[in-house]
Design an enzyme around this catalytic site. Structure first.
Site, short mmCIF file in Angstrom:
data_model
loop_
_atom_site.label_atom_id
_atom_site.label_comp_id
_atom_site.label_asym_id
_atom_site.label_seq_id
_atom_site.Cartn_x
_atom_site.Cartn_y
_atom_site.Cartn_z
N MET A 283 5.84 15.72 40.41
CA MET A 283 6.92 14.76 40.62
C MET A 283 6.80 14.00 41.94
O MET A 283 6.98 12.78 41.98
CB MET A 283 8.27 15.46 40.55
N TYR B 106 0.05 22.37 38.67
CA TYR B 106 0.66 22.88 37.45
C TYR B 106 -0.39 23.08 36.35
O TYR B 106 -1.23 22.22 36.12
CB TYR B 106 1.73 21.92 36.95
N LYS C 146 11.59 -11.45 36.84
CA LYS C 146 12.40 -10.41 36.20
C LYS C 146 11.89 -9.04 36.62
O LYS C 146 10.82 -8.92 37.23
CB LYS C 146 12.34 -10.57 34.68
N ARG D 106 10.47 -11.76 18.37
CA ARG D 106 11.21 -11.03 19.38
C ARG D 106 12.47 -11.84 19.63
O ARG D 106 13.28 -11.98 18.73
CB ARG D 106 10.34 -10.82 20.64
#
Length: 356
Positions: free
Chosen positions: A304, A256, A47, A140
C-alpha cells in the site's frame, strides 16, 4: 462548529514522495499540438484534475501560452477552474442534469449537451451559450444519428459542435466512418466551431482537424500515436525517498506472499510509494526506479505505502535519498499493463505536485 476539508496543500508535514512536473514541457507540448492542428486551434482537456497533474496549474500555464479553451468533465471541476481562468473558456463534457441548474446557468461555462433531453432541458432554462456532442459511432455520449437533425439545434446559441473518435490511436476504418458521419451530421448546422480530433486525431491529418482540436493525453507526454513522438515530451516524473536500506542473503524472501527470493547477496531499499499512491500491484516484480542512471528493479509485491527495490547497482544510496520512479508512459505501460491514461490519472494525492 463549521468544518472544512483539509487539503494536502494545507499541511506542513514532510511528504516522502512527489511528482516533479515540467511546466516548460507542458507548454511546449501544447504549442506543438497547436502547430500540428494546422488551421484549427488546439484547446486542452483538463478533466480529471488535469489528468492527475493539477487542472488549475495546467490551465493557468496554458492560457498564458495562448490556449483558448478548456474541457472538463463535471461542473465542480468547472467551478474550481473558473476561479483562475475565465469561465467562458470552459466546456463541461458531461452536459447537464437537473441538479446542475443553479451552477450551470450562473457560472458562465458552457455545457456540452449530449442528448435530446439535455437540449430540451437547457432550452427550458434559457441557458444561453452551449456546445453539443453528436455520436458518430462511439456509442458513448452524444446525440444519436437517429435522433439528430440540424433543425433540432437551430434555436441554440451553439458554440462548438463536436464528436469523439473512438479508435484514432489505430489505423482502422472506424476513423473514416466517423469522419464521414461527422461531415454528414454537421452539414447545415449553424455553430461557431466544429471539433472532432483528440490527441491521436490530430495525427490523422488535416481532414480531422476542423476548427478546434481537443488534445488530452499528448499534452502530458503520452504518445497517442507514433507520429507525435518527435513533438511530445513527458511532463510528470514521480520520485520517492528511501526509507530503509538492508542487506539480503541468498534465500531471503521479500514482501507479501514472498513473491521474490534472493538468489545471491543483494542490497535492497524500501521506498515510500505504493498502490495507495497509484503505483499499483501491476508493477510487482516488473517496475523499476533509477538513481544516477542505474536501473533499480522492483523486488516482490508492491504494497500500500511501500515498494522494495534492488539497489545493488547503487551502493552509495542511503536513507533519505530520492529515486526516480520509472514512469516513462510507454515503458511503464508495457511493464504494468496499465494504459498511459491510468498511469497519469491514478497518481495519488499523497504525492506532492512540484512544478519546475
Amino acid at each position: 462548529m463549521e468544518r472544512r476539508a483539509i487539503l494536502v496543500s494545507d499541511l506542513s508535514g514532510h511528504l516522502p514522495l512527489r511528482v516533479k512536473l515540467n511546466g516548460a514541457a507542458l507548454v511546449n507540448n501544447w504549442r506543438a499540438l497547436d502547430r500540428l492542428s494546422g488551421a484549427a486551434k488546439a484547446g486542452a482537456a483538463v478533466k480529471a484534475n488535469g489528468y492527475g497533474l493539477g487542472a488549475v496549474e495546467v490551465a493557468t500555464r496554458l492560457i498564458d501560452a495562448g490556449c483558448p479553451h478548456f474541457f472538463v468533465a463535471h461542473w465542480r471541476e468547472a467551478e474550481e477552474l473558473s476561479a483562475h481562468i475565465p469561465a467562458t473558456a470552459i466546456s463541461v463534457l458531461n452536459g447537464v442534469l437537473p441538479e446542475d441548474r443553479a451552477l450551470a446557468t450562473s457560472l458562465g461555462a458552457r455545457p456540452v449537451l449530449n442528448s435530446t433531453r439535455q437540449v430540451k432541458l437547457w432550452q427550458s432554462w434559457d441557458g444561453g451559450g452551449c456546445d453539443v456532442m453528436i455520436d458518430t459511432g462511439m456509442n458513448r455520449l452524444g446525440i444519436a444519428a437517429a435522433d439528430w437533425s440540424a433543425d433540432f439545434v437551430a434555436g441554440l446559441d451553439l458554440h462548438i459542435l463536436m464528436s469523439h473518435l473512438a479508435s484514432a490511436d489505430t489505423d482502422v476504418t472506424q476513423n473514416v466512418a466517423q469522419h464521414e458521419a461527422f461531415m454528414e451530421m454537421s452539414a447545415g448546422v449553424v455553430c461557431r466551431a466544429r471539433s472532432l480530433a483528440n490527441s491521436a486525431g490530430i495525427a490523422l491529418g488535416a481532414d480531422y482537424h476542423f476548427d478546434m482540436t481537443r488534445p488530452g493525453l499528448a499534452l502530458y507526454g503520452g504518445l497517442a500515436r507514433p507520429e507525435l513522438g518527435d513533438h511530445i515530451t513527458q511532463v510528470a516524473q514521480p520520485q520517492a525517498q528511501v526509507l530503509q536500506v538492508r542487506a539480503l542473503k541468498p534465500g531471503d524472501k521479500l514482501g507479501y506472499n514472498a513473491l521474490f527470493e534472493a538468489d545471491r547477496p543483494m542490497t535492497a531499499a524500501v521506498v515510500a510509494i505504493g498502490y495507495a499512491d497509484g503505483y499499483l500491484r501491476s508493477f510487482t516484480n516488473a517496475g523499476q526506479c533509477f538513481a544516477n542512471g542505474k536501473s533499480l528493479p522492483v523486488l516482490g509485491r508492491v504494497s500500500m505505502d511501500l515498494t522494495i527495490i534492488d539497489v545493488s547497482a547503487a551502493p552509495d544510496l542511503q536513507e533519505g535519498d530520492w529515486v526516480d520512479v520509472d514512469y516513462d508512459l510507454a515503458r511503464a505501460s508495457a511493464q504494468s499493463g496499465l494504459s498511459p491514461y491510468e498511469l497519469l490519472t491514478g497518481m495519488g494525492q499523497r504525492m506532492q505536485r512540484l512544478w519546475v
